[in-house]
Write a protein that holds these residues in place. Structure first.
Motif, PDB file in Angstrom:
ATOM      1  N   LYS A 174       0.818  -1.213   0.000  1.00  0.00           N
ATOM      2  CA  LYS A 174       0.000   0.000   0.000  1.00  0.00           C
ATOM      3  C   LYS A 174       0.856   1.269   0.000  1.00  0.00           C
ATOM      4  O   LYS A 174       0.371   2.329   0.380  1.00  0.00           O
ATOM      5  CB  LYS A 174      -0.936   0.001   1.208  1.00  0.00           C
ATOM      6  CG  LYS A 174      -2.032  -1.050   1.139  1.00  0.00           C
ATOM      7  CD  LYS A 174      -3.113  -0.780   2.163  1.00  0.00           C
ATOM      8  CE  LYS A 174      -4.296  -1.708   1.969  1.00  0.00           C
ATOM      9  NZ  LYS A 174      -5.446  -1.363   2.822  1.00  0.00           N
ATOM     10  N   ASN A 181      -6.130   7.516   1.036  1.00  0.00           N
ATOM     11  CA  ASN A 181      -7.095   6.742   1.817  1.00  0.00           C
ATOM     12  C   ASN A 181      -7.615   7.513   3.017  1.00  0.00           C
ATOM     13  O   ASN A 181      -8.753   7.308   3.443  1.00  0.00           O
ATOM     14  CB  ASN A 181      -6.483   5.405   2.222  1.00  0.00           C
ATOM     15  CG  ASN A 181      -6.327   4.483   1.021  1.00  0.00           C
ATOM     16  OD1 ASN A 181      -7.017   4.643   0.017  1.00  0.00           O
ATOM     17  ND2 ASN A 181      -5.413   3.532   1.104  1.00  0.00           N
ATOM     18  N   PRO A 193      -6.904   0.257  -2.607  1.00  0.00           N
ATOM     19  CA  PRO A 193      -6.502  -0.890  -1.794  1.00  0.00           C
ATOM     20  C   PRO A 193      -5.057  -1.330  -1.904  1.00  0.00           C
ATOM     21  O   PRO A 193      -4.603  -2.134  -1.098  1.00  0.00           O
ATOM     22  CB  PRO A 193      -7.435  -1.996  -2.293  1.00  0.00           C
ATOM     23  CG  PRO A 193      -7.755  -1.623  -3.706  1.00  0.00           C
ATOM     24  CD  PRO A 193      -7.791  -0.123  -3.713  1.00  0.00           C
TER      25      PRO A 193
END
Length: 433
Positions: A174, A181, A193
């Motif tokens: 990530k 996010n 994601p």
């Protein structure tokens, strides 16, 4: 309405969007071009593309900072944009999409569109991923970066094991996503994601052909996200063919004379790098023997021009590369494909993962060599350039790929894929749950 949203801090991306714009308008599509600014906005306008700059627009300093923050150059702990900047950009984009009745957004490195498209409920098409897409690492072909990956006992691992773990782990990493996010949670839209998902849209265009990319067409056009949780819901891939700049500008008279003067010429075209790196590379390329033509673009290259070295600004590389014996580039999709479409062998030094993947493909085709970034201004660059100048097999391989590319209308295929998505209308999920 189809919205094109280039990051005009990058020449290669701006020029790819220009090619898509041409193909879409040739097909009668209604096209809107939005950007957050950058040094190449005027390039679009000079080619007859109306451009709306959202907000105040990026300054030259902000563009420089941004380029220093991208994957492979900047820290993976940041998201290239500040949280405040992401919020502001997403709000401006969402408002514009709704106001103009946008049905599809097409972008590259304007990654905030991954959130704003969800807020507006429209699909997003990505054209900038180059070779760094899931089929590459699903086939175990992505090369780990030179920097440590943070794996246990990494320093003791054989290279093959490190590469295996890198490819297997990519869908679960990530890096560079944290800021996106945090803002996604505030807006109530799904998060990004994984790192691969940060480089992909609802539809990601594979701007190459199976014969060069090395993965059968059915495994790309029929690709299914695995694991599904690592990607945008319903994410798809599609082969469309090479996509690179064909700038409608003449070759300057002084460049014509330089190219016609006889003897080998090397073309150094490094756009998203520092002026200091360009200077160091040019010195090593000149030491290999050829005269050197430098596309300085927006860099200040004062004092670099000397006997055997000519420095110009933005050049039409598709008209230059067929006339030189070797090119020296970083490895971005645009410059790599321009060289291959021109039948020109090249030396590359990747700055980030996408560039490394592009270079790996060209090296496997036998028409390029790759030099680590840390050696780009050392005698290793001189040796690589000298070797390619004399390599008849590399020149033959470059000519073979040129013929393959000539048979494909990459921009037209990209436009067709975008129009098909606009007709079907598959909006991204606008809210969680």
């Amino acid at each position: 309405m189809i919205c094109l949203m280039p990051n005009c801090g990058f020449l290669s991306e701006t020029s790819r969007i220009l090619e898509i714009h041409r193909a879409l308008t040739d097909r009668g599509a209604k096209v809107l071009t939005l950007t957050h600014g950058g040094p190449y906005v005027e390039l679009l306008r000079d080619h007859g593309v109306p451009v709306e700059v959202l907000g105040e627009g990026w300054t030259t300093q902000r563009v420089t900072e941004f380029i220093a923050s991208i994957p492979g150059i900047g820290s993976p702990e940041q998201s290239m944009w500040s949280d405040e900047e992401i919020r502001r950009f997403v709000a401006l984009e969402t408002e514009a999409f709704r106001a103009h009745g946008v049905r599809v957004v097409v972008t590259g490195w304007t990654l905030t569109a991954l959130l704003s498209s969800q807020g507006a409920g429209v699909p997003v098409v990505v054209e900038h991923s180059g070779a760094f897409v899931p089929p590459l690492f699903e086939h175990g072909r992505a090369t780990p970066p030179d920097t440590p990956l943070g794996l246990p006992l990494e320093g003791l691992m054989p290279a093959r094991l490190r590469k295996f773990l890198f490819n297997k782990g990519l869908p679960h990493r990530k890096v560079y996503t944290a800021g996106f996010n945090r803002v996604a949670a505030e807006l109530g839209v799904p998060e990004i994601p994984s790192f691969p998902a940060l480089l992909m849209g609802d539809l990601t265009l594979i701007t190459d052909i199976p014969e060069v990319f090395g993965v059968p067409r059915d495994r790309v056009d029929g690709w299914v996200p695995r694991p599904a949780a690592a990607y945008r819901p319903g994410a798809r891939l599609r082969y469309t063919g090479p996509l690179f700049a064909r700038l409608d500008v003449p070759v300057p008279p002084q460049v014509e004379r330089f190219l016609d003067a006889g003897g080998p010429v090397a073309y150094v075209a490094l756009t998203s790098t520092s002026p200091e790196l360009v200077r160091g590379v040019v010195k090593r390329v000149r030491a290999a023997g050829p005269r050197v033509l430098v596309a300085a673009t927006v860099h200040d290259m004062a004092g670099l021009e000397r006997d055997g070295v000519l420095v110009e600004g933005v050049l039409p590389s598709h008209r230059i590369m067929p006339r030189v014996q070797v090119a020296v580039i970083a490895g971005g999709q645009g410059s790599v494909q321009t060289a291959m479409a021109s039948g020109t062998p090249f030396v590359g030094f990747p700055l980030q993962p996408e560039q490394r993947a592009n270079l790996d493909i060209a090296v496997r085709q036998g028409l390029a060599s790759s030099v680590p970034l840390i050696q780009a201004t050392t005698p290793a660059m001189t040796r690589a350039v000298r070797a390619l100048l004399d390599d008849k097999r590399a020149h033959a391989a470059a000519h073979r790929v040129r013929e393959l590319y000539a048979a494909t209308d990459g921009a037209g295929n990209a436009a067709d894929a975008i129009l098909e998505l606009a007709a079907v209308g598959q909006p991204a999920p606008s809210r969680k749950g």
